[in-house]
Design an enzyme around this catalytic site. Structure first.
Site, short mmCIF file in Angstrom:
data_model
loop_
_atom_site.label_atom_id
_atom_site.label_comp_id
_atom_site.label_asym_id
_atom_site.label_seq_id
_atom_site.Cartn_x
_atom_site.Cartn_y
_atom_site.Cartn_z
N SER A 164 -3.77 -4.96 -0.76
CA SER A 164 -4.81 -3.97 -0.92
C SER A 164 -5.86 -5.00 -1.49
O SER A 164 -5.59 -6.00 -2.33
CB SER A 164 -4.45 -3.01 -1.95
OG SER A 164 -5.72 -2.27 -2.18
N TYR A 179 -1.51 1.00 -9.96
CA TYR A 179 -1.62 0.38 -8.61
C TYR A 179 -2.29 -0.78 -8.48
O TYR A 179 -1.73 -1.88 -7.79
CB TYR A 179 -2.46 1.61 -7.78
CG TYR A 179 -2.67 1.20 -6.39
CD1 TYR A 179 -1.83 1.87 -5.45
CD2 TYR A 179 -3.87 0.80 -5.79
CE1 TYR A 179 -1.99 1.56 -4.05
CE2 TYR A 179 -4.22 0.37 -4.63
CZ TYR A 179 -3.05 0.85 -3.75
OH TYR A 179 -3.44 0.73 -2.54
N LYS A 183 -0.55 -4.13 -6.83
CA LYS A 183 -0.89 -4.83 -5.45
C LYS A 183 -1.42 -6.64 -6.02
O LYS A 183 -1.25 -7.34 -4.99
CB LYS A 183 -2.13 -4.18 -5.06
CG LYS A 183 -1.94 -3.01 -4.64
CD LYS A 183 -0.65 -3.02 -3.30
CE LYS A 183 -0.41 -1.61 -2.67
NZ LYS A 183 0.33 -1.82 -1.45
#
Length: 276
Positions: A164, A179, A183
């Site tokens: 991402s 999150y 990533k």
């Protein structure tokens, strides 16, 4: 390692994936389906790996993909957080298709909240899918690739992580520290694996920015408005615009690329360095 020189190194041939077998986790919707669709359109047979989607939805997606591309499409169920499950499925795919060339660890979840209030369960779920699950998938693939290369059934395996743009930027206004950490860790993991596994596999990452998916459209309007103000191209990416990136990394066109992160984000990561 001996240098490999294809007899036909025209661009059209380099991008051709005919005869390959690809497996994509989270492959029945969103970015995962776009990757699977691109690989299938380039000629690869495809295994769609899913976790909790309804069986009838999964079968419908597989049938339509097979009909539209003319390749073989099969479906497999596994929770990537459970090493035994994803290992069994990856090995089954190689056995069922007779080979395995490309694996896309794509499954991912995003949960939001202030870091000081993030629950242990939400944290472990986020890291469990995004980082642990990606590693377990890649690890299973690597062991299959290593065996198939040794048996001269494939020249080299190929792993393409879906990371991402959050590996590079701190997203705003949403709060999603676990999150983003997952990533960023995934990108570093890919670099490490690219070095460790160079003799039998290539390992790269695709890092999308804000993509127009059902999940993204469910977010609050104020978030979306703020995102648009940060994206120089002034629009969200459509999932079809990612297909070529996955095909490129899966194909001989990128045969000397490993350990790389390709950011596809409409320049939001460039602007974010100077935005605040």
């Amino acid at each position: 390692m001996a240098m490999y020189q294809p007899a036909d190194n025209t661009v059209k041939k380099l991008f051709d994936l005919s005869g390959n077998v690809s497996a994509v986790t989270g492959g029945v919707r969103g970015i995962g389906y776009a990757a699977a669709q691109g690989l299938a359109e380039a000629g690869s047979d495809v295994a769609l790996i899913y976790c909790s989607a309804p069986a009838e939805v999964v079968q419908d997606v597989a049938t339509k993909l097979a009909q539209s591309t003319g390749v073989k499409v099969r479906t497999y169920q596994a929770d990537v957080r459970v090493k035994t499950q994803i290992t069994r499925v990856i090995e089954s795919i190689a056995e069922d298709f007779g080979r395995l060339d490309i694996v896309v660890p794509n499954s991912g979840i995003a949960q939001y909240g202030a870091a000081e209030d993030f629950t242990e369960r939400a944290y472990r779920d986020t890291l469990g899918v995004n980082l642990d699950g990606a590693f377990f998938t890649a690890q299973a693939a690597a062991n299959v690739f290593k065996r198939l290369v040794g048996e001269n059934k494939i020249k080299q395996g190929n792993i393409i992580f879906t990371a991402s743009v959050s590996s590079t930027i701190v997203n705003y206004p949403q709060k999603q520290a676990p999150y983003n950490a997952s990533k960023a860790g995934l990108v570093q993991l890919a670099k490490c694996l690219a070095v460790e596994w160079a003799s039998f596999a290539r390992v790269n990452c695709v890092s999308p920015g804000y993509i127009e998916t059902d999940l993204l459209s469910a977010h609050p309007k104020e978030w979306r408005d703020r995102w648009f103000s940060m994206i120089p191209s002034e629009r969200l990416c459509q999932t079809y615009e990612l297909k070529g990136t996955y095909v490129y990394l899966a194909s001989e066109a990128s045969s000397y690329m490993t350990g790389a992160e390709l950011i596809v984000d409409g320049a939001v990561s460039v602007l974010s360095l100077h935005f605040f």
